[in-house]
Design a protein around this motif. Structure first.
Motif, PDB file in Angstrom:
ATOM      1  N   ALA A  18      27.547 -31.701   9.410  1.00 18.96           N
ATOM      2  CA  ALA A  18      27.359 -30.834  10.583  1.00 18.96           C
ATOM      3  C   ALA A  18      26.218 -31.347  11.456  1.00 18.96           C
ATOM      4  N   VAL A  19      25.111 -31.752  10.817  1.00 20.69           N
ATOM      5  CA  VAL A  19      23.965 -32.255  11.594  1.00 20.69           C
ATOM      6  C   VAL A  19      24.393 -33.495  12.386  1.00 20.69           C
ATOM      7  N   VAL A  20      25.023 -34.447  11.695  1.00 17.17           N
ATOM      8  CA  VAL A  20      25.428 -35.697  12.355  1.00 17.17           C
ATOM      9  C   VAL A  20      26.444 -35.408  13.457  1.00 17.17           C
ATOM     10  N   LEU A  21      27.397 -34.546  13.149  1.00 14.48           N
ATOM     11  CA  LEU A  21      28.453 -34.225  14.115  1.00 14.48           C
ATOM     12  C   LEU A  21      27.863 -33.569  15.363  1.00 14.48           C
ATOM     13  N   MET A  22      27.040 -32.532  15.129  1.00 16.05           N
ATOM     14  CA  MET A  22      26.509 -31.768  16.265  1.00 16.05           C
ATOM     15  C   MET A  22      25.653 -32.646  17.161  1.00 16.05           C
ATOM     16  N   ILE A  23      24.752 -33.399  16.534  1.00 14.83           N
ATOM     17  CA  ILE A  23      23.839 -34.205  17.346  1.00 14.83           C
ATOM     18  C   ILE A  23      24.624 -35.329  18.043  1.00 14.83           C
ATOM     19  N   SER A  24      25.549 -35.949  17.332  1.00 17.74           N
ATOM     20  CA  SER A  24      26.315 -37.045  17.935  1.00 17.74           C
ATOM     21  C   SER A  24      27.184 -36.545  19.081  1.00 17.74           C
ATOM     22  N   ILE A  25      27.809 -35.392  18.873  1.00 20.61           N
ATOM     23  CA  ILE A  25      28.646 -34.846  19.953  1.00 20.61           C
ATOM     24  C   ILE A  25      27.771 -34.494  21.156  1.00 20.61           C
ATOM     25  N   SER A  69      20.620 -29.519  29.866  1.00 16.84           N
ATOM     26  CA  SER A  69      19.784 -28.523  29.182  1.00 16.84           C
ATOM     27  C   SER A  69      20.633 -27.656  28.272  1.00 16.84           C
ATOM     28  N   VAL A  70      21.797 -27.248  28.832  1.00 17.42           N
ATOM     29  CA  VAL A  70      22.687 -26.403  28.025  1.00 17.42           C
ATOM     30  C   VAL A  70      23.144 -27.184  26.792  1.00 17.42           C
ATOM     31  N   THR A  71      23.495 -28.451  27.008  1.00 17.49           N
ATOM     32  CA  THR A  71      23.955 -29.291  25.902  1.00 17.49           C
ATOM     33  C   THR A  71      22.861 -29.426  24.854  1.00 17.49           C
ATOM     34  N   MET A  72      21.656 -29.708  25.344  1.00 16.18           N
ATOM     35  CA  MET A  72      20.532 -29.880  24.419  1.00 16.18           C
ATOM     36  C   MET A  72      20.283 -28.594  23.633  1.00 16.18           C
ATOM     37  N   GLY A  73      20.297 -27.451  24.372  1.00 15.99           N
ATOM     38  CA  GLY A  73      20.083 -26.157  23.718  1.00 15.99           C
ATOM     39  C   GLY A  73      21.131 -25.906  22.650  1.00 15.99           C
ATOM     40  N   LEU A  74      22.367 -26.183  23.027  1.00 15.92           N
ATOM     41  CA  LEU A  74      23.471 -25.972  22.077  1.00 15.92           C
ATOM     42  C   LEU A  74      23.331 -26.895  20.868  1.00 15.92           C
ATOM     43  N   THR A  75      22.947 -28.148  21.154  1.00 14.54           N
ATOM     44  CA  THR A  75      22.796 -29.120  20.063  1.00 14.54           C
ATOM     45  C   THR A  75      21.730 -28.653  19.085  1.00 14.54           C
ATOM     46  N   ALA A 131      22.406 -27.594  15.392  1.00 13.55           N
ATOM     47  CA  ALA A 131      21.730 -28.389  14.357  1.00 13.55           C
ATOM     48  C   ALA A 131      20.931 -27.461  13.434  1.00 13.55           C
ATOM     49  N   LEU A 132      20.370 -26.388  14.027  1.00 13.81           N
ATOM     50  CA  LEU A 132      19.627 -25.421  13.204  1.00 13.81           C
ATOM     51  C   LEU A 132      20.570 -24.721  12.223  1.00 13.81           C
ATOM     52  N   ILE A 133      21.741 -24.379  12.732  1.00 14.73           N
ATOM     53  CA  ILE A 133      22.736 -23.745  11.851  1.00 14.73           C
ATOM     54  C   ILE A 133      23.102 -24.717  10.732  1.00 14.73           C
ATOM     55  N   ALA A 134      23.247 -25.996  11.117  1.00 14.66           N
ATOM     56  CA  ALA A 134      23.566 -27.018  10.119  1.00 14.66           C
ATOM     57  C   ALA A 134      22.448 -27.113   9.081  1.00 14.66           C
ATOM     58  N   CYS A 135      21.208 -26.955   9.542  1.00 12.99           N
ATOM     59  CA  CYS A 135      20.060 -27.015   8.616  1.00 12.99           C
ATOM     60  C   CYS A 135      20.135 -25.854   7.620  1.00 12.99           C
ATOM     61  N   SER A 144      19.424 -41.702  15.161  1.00 11.55           N
ATOM     62  CA  SER A 144      18.320 -40.813  14.789  1.00 11.55           C
ATOM     63  C   SER A 144      18.876 -39.604  14.030  1.00 11.55           C
ATOM     64  N   ALA A 145      20.089 -39.161  14.440  1.00 12.19           N
ATOM     65  CA  ALA A 145      20.704 -38.024  13.727  1.00 12.19           C
ATOM     66  C   ALA A 145      21.033 -38.426  12.300  1.00 12.19           C
ATOM     67  N   ILE A 146      21.550 -39.648  12.148  1.00 14.76           N
ATOM     68  CA  ILE A 146      21.894 -40.128  10.807  1.00 14.76           C
ATOM     69  C   ILE A 146      20.631 -40.215   9.953  1.00 14.76           C
ATOM     70  N   ALA A 147      19.599 -40.826  10.553  1.00 17.38           N
ATOM     71  CA  ALA A 147      18.350 -41.006   9.800  1.00 17.38           C
ATOM     72  C   ALA A 147      17.764 -39.647   9.430  1.00 17.38           C
ATOM     73  N   SER A 148      17.750 -38.712  10.403  1.00 20.26           N
ATOM     74  CA  SER A 148      17.121 -37.425  10.096  1.00 20.26           C
ATOM     75  C   SER A 148      17.975 -36.622   9.110  1.00 20.26           C
ATOM     76  N   ALA A 149      19.306 -36.726   9.240  1.00 18.23           N
ATOM     77  CA  ALA A 149      20.173 -35.992   8.298  1.00 18.23           C
ATOM     78  C   ALA A 149      19.994 -36.541   6.886  1.00 18.23           C
ATOM     79  N   PHE A 150      19.905 -37.864   6.789  1.00 22.93           N
ATOM     80  CA  PHE A 150      19.733 -38.472   5.472  1.00 22.93           C
ATOM     81  C   PHE A 150      18.366 -38.091   4.891  1.00 22.93           C
TER      82      PHE A 150
END
Lengths: 404, 241
Positions: free
Chosen positions: A34-41, A268-274, A278-282, A368-374
């Motif tokens: 979810a983290v990788v997907l959300m941030i990558s999308i 901004s909307v995209t970033m907010g949503l991401t 990502a928080l939900i994924a966390c 960065s999403a991959i690294a942070s998710a890992f």
């Protein structure tokens, strides 16, 4: 026990019950995916918007009537005179008046409801639309208020299929139009599907719709878009007799919105949503971590005699602690790797779908999403593995050996 | 040359909610290198507690335990673990083999914690130990695929692999039929003949008879300490004063 021994013991430990290991890892897999997907999308979307800006041009600006709430549904604030005056501003390169005709488009038995833009010929240049067959609208169409139409790629396909559309007659509402050209496919521009609209001359649209006000204006500025925006705002406030020294957008009956602004809003909307997703994924990772802790506690209980044996043959409490911690981290790392592959794969598939719908949507795999998710997976393993590992390391060897 | 083990006035008590339960009441014992000694006694006599203390799995409450000439008082958990890793080893009644590991992997296990044997040499040591109990052809078998007697021989190989100064065998025949038990005791006898010091904890007289010396414990005290020579001569245990 060296690092290699630790690693071997850890993977051998999690291999002993593969089904349970898989179930335990599920939370981590879903969380990391979810983290990788959300941030990558999110990144892909951002990249898409930026590429749209590039193709759209940063000096494009739309003037849109506003004040629906204040003026009781009247969105007629932009007039032909406004257009004529804006056209004369030195900071405006050219301006296109647009009337949107809300009528269905028909051909034989086929009927569609695309946007019908009544606009001067410059609209094609403004939106980067290029001819596929026939010709674009020209000044003769405009001056003669001719019933000529240019049909975008998808609508042309929908109405005519494989038939040559040039010279065919379509209806817009009750009026009949001749198709003089079709457009190349461009996909979407700032989320508007530009493969659907039908374009007719502005002068004809005025007659067909019976509308004197503009749906909006789209223009290209000269030099700094902010200066052009200021000039346009001052001019329209003056013409509409609006006193707004405090620049309160609610007091205006129009809004001048540059492509850059649209991008910034969407970004901004995209970033907010991401961030939100990502928080939900966390949270999912957190839940996964609790699952890991529970299973590790069960594992420690199940392997109490093994722990007793290891202690009896010379394992220090630290060795046991590291062994179980390594198992927990091996579990979350394996889950993390699977999650990264799953997230990246799903992201790639979704971007392929998005590419078909929006066009030019490229998948951006966020490293960065991959690294942070890992890293989050490793930390989850460490944090939630500590308690079971400490419990194991503190077992009394004699009691552990006697455990039934 | 000092004794391998020297105990003087060894006491052990357990505390449960401040209630003291004394298990050993002052044990004095000397064990030399190369001995094969059996510790016998009824259930609850303290023989297992004594073995745990001698094997550094537990600590005495009072008294002195000197091992290889060194007083063990004041050693921390890591020191005791280091002694268990290098100087002593155990053969348990319940074998305690890892069921999903092969014979070779089980025998390799103690070498993970032995600081003096390089990783590259581990397998050589393990195969040698497996050969010494006659199970070379079973090295690749899972321990769960072995018979009880074979399992115990693997446990003996595991105890041997670090070449310890002392091997503890805690009821090694307790889970075996008499034929397998006999085989296991013969292996231990052979090891002793090869120079290993063995301390056997058992309540079976026939098993204890393999030892050269039998120490009887009752109510936390040594009741008798007899060598086979004396046993043969006197035909009876010599009561300690």
């Amino acid at each position: 026990m060296n690092s290699l021994d630790l690693l071997t013991a850890a993977f051998s430990g999690i291999r002993t019950n593969t089904k349970r290991t898989a179930m335990t890892m599920l939370g981590i897999i879903i969380g990391v995916a979810a983290v990788v997907l959300m941030i990558s999308i999110g990144r892909s979307f951002e990249s898409y918007i930026l590429s749209q800006i590039d193709s759209f041009g940063t000096n494009t600006m739309d003037i849109i009537p506003t004040g629906f709430e204040k003026f009781g549904g009247n969105l007629e604030s932009l007039t032909i005179e406004d257009y004529e005056r804006v056209k004369r501003l030195s900071t405006v390169e050219h301006v296109v008046p647009v009337i949107i005709v809300g009528k269905p488009v028909g051909y034989g038995r086929e009927e569609r409801t695309p946007m019908v833009f009544g606009a001067t010929e410059s609209i094609f240049g403004n939106y980067g639309l290029e001819i596929d067959q026939g010709r674009l609208l020209d000044s003769a169409d405009e001056e003669g208020a001719l019933h000529s139409a240019v049909v975008a790629y998808q609508t042309s396909l929908d109405l005519f299929g494989n038939r040559n559309p040039l010279g065919e007659r379509i209806t817009i509402g009750e009026e009949s139009f001749t198709v003089v050209g079709t457009l190349q496919s461009v996909g979407s521009l700032l989320l508007s599907d530009m493969d659907k609209p039908v374009f007719i001359p502005f002068s004809t649209a005025r007659i067909v719709s019976g509308q004197d006000h503009l749906s909006y204006m789209t223009l290209k500025t000269v030099g700094d878009p902010d200066i052009a925006k200021r000039d346009i705002t001052e001019l329209l406030r003056d013409r509409h007799r609006i006193k707004n020294p405090e620049n309160d957008p609610d007091k205006d009956d129009f809004i001048a919105r540059s492509a850059e602004q649209v991008t910034s809003i969407v970004s901004s909307v995209t970033m907010g949503l991401t961030v939100f997703l990502a928080l939900i994924a966390c949270i999912s990772l957190l839940v996964g971590g609790i699952g890991i802790m529970n299973i590790m506690l069960v594992t420690v209980t199940e392997r109490t005699r093994e722990i007793g044996l290891r202690k009896a043959i010379g394992a220090r409490p630290r060795d046991i602690l590291l062994q179980f911690l390594a198992e927990s981290v091996a579990l979350t790392c394996t889950g993390g790797i699977i999650g990264i592959l799953l997230g990246a794969g799903t992201g790639w598939m979704l971007s392929q779908i998005a590419n078909r719908v929006l066009g030019e949507f490229h998948f951006v795999l966020s490293l960065s999403a991959i690294a942070s998710a890992f890293a989050m997976a490793v930390v989850t393993g460490l944090v939630f593995g500590v308690y079971p590992a400490r419990k194991a390391s503190r077992l009394d060897p004699i009691e552990a050996l006697r455990y039934e | 040359m000092p004794s391998l083990i020297s105990l003087s006035g060894l006491h052990k008590s357990y505390f449960n909610d401040e209630v003291e339960t004394a298990v050993l009441h002052g044990i004095d014992l000397e064990i030399d290198t190369g001995e094969f000694i059996a510790i016998m006694g009824p259930s609850g006599s303290g023989k297992s507690t004594l073995m745990h203390i001698l094997g550094f799995l537990d600590r005495p409450t009072a008294g002195t335990y000197t091992f290889l000439g060194e007083n063990t008082a004041g050693k921390n958990d890591d020191d005791l673990a280091a002694i268990r890793a290098t100087k002593v080893s155990f053969v348990f009644q319940a074998f305690h083999l890892l069921p999903r590991a092969t014979v070779l992997e089980n025998v390799l296990l103690p070498l993970l914690y032995h600081p003096g044997i390089a990783s590259i040499d581990r397998e050589k040591y393990a195969r040698k130990a497996i050969a010494s109990v006659g199970l070379s052809d079973r090295a690749g078998f899972l321990s769960s695929q072995l018979s009880g007697g074979q399992k115990q021989r693997v446990a003996i190989a595991r105890a041997l692999v670090t070449e310890p100064a002392l091997i503890f065998a805690d009821e090694p025949t307790g889970n075996l039929d008499s034929a397998s038990g006999l085989q296991v005791m013969e292996v231990l006898e052979k090891l002793n003949a090869a120079g290993h010091t063995i301390i056997l904890v058992t309540h079976e007289r026939t098993t204890a008879e393999f030892a050269d010396r039998i120490v009887h414990i009752k109510d936390g005290l040594i009741e008798s300490d007899t060598s086979s020579h004396k046993r043969r001569k006197a035909g009876a245990d010599v009561k300690l004063k």
